[in-house]
Scaffold this active site. Structure first.
Site, PDB file in Angstrom:
ATOM      1  N   PRO A 124      -3.830   3.953  -1.430  1.00  0.00           N
ATOM      2  CA  PRO A 124      -3.001   5.290  -1.232  1.00  0.00           C
ATOM      3  C   PRO A 124      -2.855   5.305   0.700  1.00  0.00           C
ATOM      4  O   PRO A 124      -3.888   4.838   1.779  1.00  0.00           O
ATOM      5  CB  PRO A 124      -2.920   6.690  -1.455  1.00  0.00           C
ATOM      6  CG  PRO A 124      -3.587   6.144  -2.782  1.00  0.00           C
ATOM      7  CD  PRO A 124      -4.168   4.575  -2.467  1.00  0.00           C
ATOM      8  N   TYR A 125      -1.936   5.397   1.272  1.00  0.00           N
ATOM      9  CA  TYR A 125      -2.078   5.488   3.280  1.00  0.00           C
ATOM     10  C   TYR A 125      -0.934   6.001   3.632  1.00  0.00           C
ATOM     11  O   TYR A 125       0.066   6.393   3.280  1.00  0.00           O
ATOM     12  CB  TYR A 125      -0.771   3.888   3.099  1.00  0.00           C
ATOM     13  CG  TYR A 125      -0.763   3.535   4.958  1.00  0.00           C
ATOM     14  CD1 TYR A 125      -2.063   2.844   5.428  1.00  0.00           C
ATOM     15  CD2 TYR A 125       0.229   4.362   5.432  1.00  0.00           C
ATOM     16  CE1 TYR A 125      -1.961   2.576   6.528  1.00  0.00           C
ATOM     17  CE2 TYR A 125      -0.187   3.392   7.374  1.00  0.00           C
ATOM     18  CZ  TYR A 125      -0.892   2.590   7.720  1.00  0.00           C
ATOM     19  OH  TYR A 125      -0.648   2.602   9.250  1.00  0.00           O
ATOM     20  N   GLY A 128      -2.928   6.115   8.987  1.00  0.00           N
ATOM     21  CA  GLY A 128      -3.404   4.944   8.719  1.00  0.00           C
ATOM     22  C   GLY A 128      -4.517   5.156   9.432  1.00  0.00           C
ATOM     23  O   GLY A 128      -4.678   4.105  10.261  1.00  0.00           O
ATOM     24  N   SER A 130      -7.492   5.988   9.734  1.00  0.00           N
ATOM     25  CA  SER A 130      -9.058   5.918   8.556  1.00  0.00           C
ATOM     26  C   SER A 130     -10.356   5.330  10.346  1.00  0.00           C
ATOM     27  O   SER A 130      -9.682   4.477  10.174  1.00  0.00           O
ATOM     28  CB  SER A 130      -8.467   5.628   7.132  1.00  0.00           C
ATOM     29  OG  SER A 130     -10.445   5.008   7.015  1.00  0.00           O
ATOM     30  N   GLU A 255     -11.037  10.350  -2.121  1.00  0.00           N
ATOM     31  CA  GLU A 255     -10.158   9.467  -1.000  1.00  0.00           C
ATOM     32  C   GLU A 255      -9.029   8.912  -1.723  1.00  0.00           C
ATOM     33  O   GLU A 255      -9.332   7.180  -1.387  1.00  0.00           O
ATOM     34  CB  GLU A 255     -11.357   8.211  -0.474  1.00  0.00           C
ATOM     35  CG  GLU A 255     -12.527   9.432  -0.018  1.00  0.00           C
ATOM     36  CD  GLU A 255     -13.501   9.105   1.286  1.00  0.00           C
ATOM     37  OE1 GLU A 255     -13.290   7.992   1.482  1.00  0.00           O
ATOM     38  OE2 GLU A 255     -14.320   9.817   1.518  1.00  0.00           O
ATOM     39  N   ALA A 257      -9.433   7.699  -5.049  1.00  0.00           N
ATOM     40  CA  ALA A 257      -9.171   7.114  -5.801  1.00  0.00           C
ATOM     41  C   ALA A 257      -9.395   7.772  -7.327  1.00  0.00           C
ATOM     42  O   ALA A 257      -9.479   7.166  -8.015  1.00  0.00           O
ATOM     43  CB  ALA A 257     -11.383   6.743  -5.606  1.00  0.00           C
ATOM     44  N   LEU A 258      -8.955   8.902  -6.801  1.00  0.00           N
ATOM     45  CA  LEU A 258      -8.937   9.458  -8.415  1.00  0.00           C
ATOM     46  C   LEU A 258      -7.409  10.032  -9.010  1.00  0.00           C
ATOM     47  O   LEU A 258      -6.733   9.808  -9.797  1.00  0.00           O
ATOM     48  CB  LEU A 258      -9.985  10.299  -8.362  1.00  0.00           C
ATOM     49  CG  LEU A 258     -10.826  10.598  -8.352  1.00  0.00           C
ATOM     50  CD1 LEU A 258     -12.032  11.985  -8.303  1.00  0.00           C
ATOM     51  CD2 LEU A 258     -11.944   9.288  -9.736  1.00  0.00           C
ATOM     52  N   TYR A 440     -22.080  14.940  17.255  1.00  0.00           N
ATOM     53  CA  TYR A 440     -21.281  13.421  16.942  1.00  0.00           C
ATOM     54  C   TYR A 440     -21.190  12.847  18.008  1.00  0.00           C
ATOM     55  O   TYR A 440     -21.789  12.947  19.216  1.00  0.00           O
ATOM     56  CB  TYR A 440     -20.401  14.290  17.572  1.00  0.00           C
ATOM     57  CG  TYR A 440     -18.533  13.141  16.832  1.00  0.00           C
ATOM     58  CD1 TYR A 440     -18.085  13.450  16.065  1.00  0.00           C
ATOM     59  CD2 TYR A 440     -17.976  11.691  18.083  1.00  0.00           C
ATOM     60  CE1 TYR A 440     -16.612  12.197  15.971  1.00  0.00           C
ATOM     61  CE2 TYR A 440     -17.101  10.948  17.578  1.00  0.00           C
ATOM     62  CZ  TYR A 440     -16.060  11.308  17.187  1.00  0.00           C
ATOM     63  OH  TYR A 440     -14.902  10.289  16.657  1.00  0.00           O
TER      64      TYR A 440
END
Length: 519
Positions: A124-125, A128, A130, A255, A257-258, A440
């Site tokens: 899935p995108y 973009g 990430s 993410e 994956a499911l 951070y």
């Protein structure tokens, strides 16, 4: 405005818009300030020749698919430092075979059905953006990039409950444009806002720009609708529920994956009309750290409470002369606001105030401008061979000062050993909780083209080890993807990992959804 945006072109190799990328002279000037760095930037690449597609979608899906080289190139990687370097090197060996752009939820289901039968992986995108390897595929077989950005509408607004039903492919600006006529906003603004989607935020448990209060996208979810390879899961719209484990929590952070998040009911709010801000300078970072801890535990909720260490403040232009800077901000849709209470706390810890009422001048404006521009600067330095990347974490207050110092020392030493010159490790606190902050870190080190990937992998391994040793999370808001898997495997309990694998087996029995992510 929309017309102008539509004419702009997204960079296939780097961050953002092609027209916003740094010119060669600017890259050279920036790199000149980093010891050991080349000042002759590598050329901006053309799209290289890609391998022939190994997957052939059925005729029923052909109208949703493209194998156009520039589109495939732009969907190969996300936007992390490693992604930019590989694209600059022309390494697109892992490009998707096909990019699919579904228009409806039924299209998404049809793609998953075909992929399962054909043994084709589906990643899935959204936008973009990430930075953890979440949108690429590192397997050997054919794969498709499932671009959700045609599912981009606010389908319904419930003004009574103050919620909106939004499609998962809606980009940040598109969401706000559609909520604006209703006088509403989601108030979720990650740094990637312009280039990320609602579904991407949900699938990665995105953290927004706001430092306190509801900042993770989890906090604004009423319900989710998710297409899995074995069916659709849709939760009830509820303000809260104590009925067992939450079905939404299963997919928040999954993410891709499911399942594929196609819709969500999200809590929205009135657009703020009143704002106030201030900046406070500190000579000593420990004093600033003590100040923000007291502010975080005072019960006040600020839109912004961001602490920049000396290096971060200097790099962003928010301060010079070796000062750390605390940026404070408040906003409201209901009436005038101020930052008097938090400012008083900061001054009591040795801070010196630089006030501004609208955030358009001084340290506040300098920091905001640098914050938005930073990914383009990163790309410019990468073209000159530099190592320049970020990672973030969260820890409890009792370990915060020790963790920050350990990261500076040990990651800095790793950078020096790998690159042969002293590097820079800067820190800012992006989010604050009563029980801990989210530090951070930015790493900068001179390097040369050809050694950047190996160098960063070694530096990142050192960072992962430091965070794990101090029991700090591998990520506060950047997600796990493929890059953070070692740290995530270390952080999560073994029984939970086994349970996650079992859920994956039920929802995605043929293992086609984003293989290699999470499990």
């Amino acid at each position: 405005m929309l017309g102008r945006m539509e004419q702009r072109t997204r960079s296939w190799w780097g961050w953002g818009w092609t027209g916003e990328a740094m010119a060669d002279e600017a890259c050279s000037a920036l790199a000149a300030g980093l010891p050991g760095c080349a000042t002759d930037p590598v050329p901006v690449p053309e799209v290289p020749e890609l391998r022939a597609p190994r997957a052939a979608p059925p005729a029923a899906l052909a109208g949703l698919c493209t194998a156009e080289p520039a589109v495939r190139a732009g969907h190969t990687y996300g936007k992390a430092f490693r992604d930019v370097v590989r694209a600059l090197d022309g390494d697109l060996s892992g490009a998707p075979d096909v990019v699919v752009l579904p228009r409806t939820e039924d299209d998404v289901a049809a793609v998953l059905d075909w992929a399962g039968d054909a043994g084709v992986a589906v990643v899935p995108y959204g936008g973009g953006s990430s930075v953890v390897g979440g949108t690429e595929y590192r397997g050997e077989g054919p794969w498709v990039s499932l671009d959700l950005t045609r599912l981009d509408r606010v389908l319904e607004v419930d003004a009574t409950s103050r919620a909106a039903r939004v499609q998962g492919g809606t980009l940040g600006p598109g969401l706000e444009d559609q909520l604006r006529p209703h006088g509403l906003t989601l108030r979720h603004f990650p740094q990637s806002f312009e280039f990320s989607t609602v579904g991407g935020w949900l699938a990665t448990r995105s953290g927004g720009h706001y430092a306190m209060g509801p900042t993770h996208v989890d906090d604004v979810v009423e319900s989710l609708r998710v297409v899995t390879p074995v069916g659709v899961s849709e939760s009830w719209r509820l303000p809260a529920s104590g009925a067992g484990p939450s079905p939404d929590r299963l997919f928040l952070g999954s993410e891709g994956a499911l399942g594929v998040i196609t819709e969500a009911w999200l809590r929205v709010q009135r657009r703020p009309e009143h704002r106030a801000s201030a900046a406070v300078r500190f000579v000593r970072f420990p004093d600033a750290l003590a100040a923000v801890r007291e502010i975080a535990q005072s019960g006040v909720t600020l839109a912004n409470c961001r602490l920049l260490d000396h290096g971060e403040a200097h790099f962003s232009g928010a301060a010079s002369g070796g000062h750390a800077v605390l940026v404070l901000g408040a906003e409201s849709a209901h009436g005038p606001v101020d930052v008097a209470g938090p400012l008083e706390i900061a001054l009591a810890h040795g801070g010196v105030a630089e006030e501004c009422t609208d955030g358009r001048d001084g340290a506040v404006a300098s920091w905001r401008s640098a914050f938005l521009r930073m990914p383009y600067l990163r790309d410019g330095l990468a073209r000159c061979g530099a190592i320049v990347e970020t990672f973030e974490t969260a820890c409890t207050w009792d370990t915060a000062d020790v963790l920050v110092e350990a990261v500076r020392t040990e990651v800095g030493a790793a950078a020096r050993e790998v690159c042969g010159v002293d590097g820079i490790v800067n820190c800012r606190l992006t989010h604050l909780y009563p029980d801990g902050p989210a530090p951070y870190f930015t790493v900068l080190a001179g390097g040369r083209p050809g050694m950047q990937l190996g160098a960063w992998d070694e530096i990142r391994a050192a960072a992962t080890e430091v965070l794990g040793r101090h029991r700090a999370t591998i990520t506060h808001h950047h997600a796990v993807g493929r890059d953070h898997r070692p740290g995530y495997d270390r952080q999560r309990p073994d029984l939970f990992a086994a349970s996650l694998r079992a859920v994956k087996a039920v929802l995605d029995p043929r293992g086609v959804l984003n293989p290699g992510v999470l499990v």
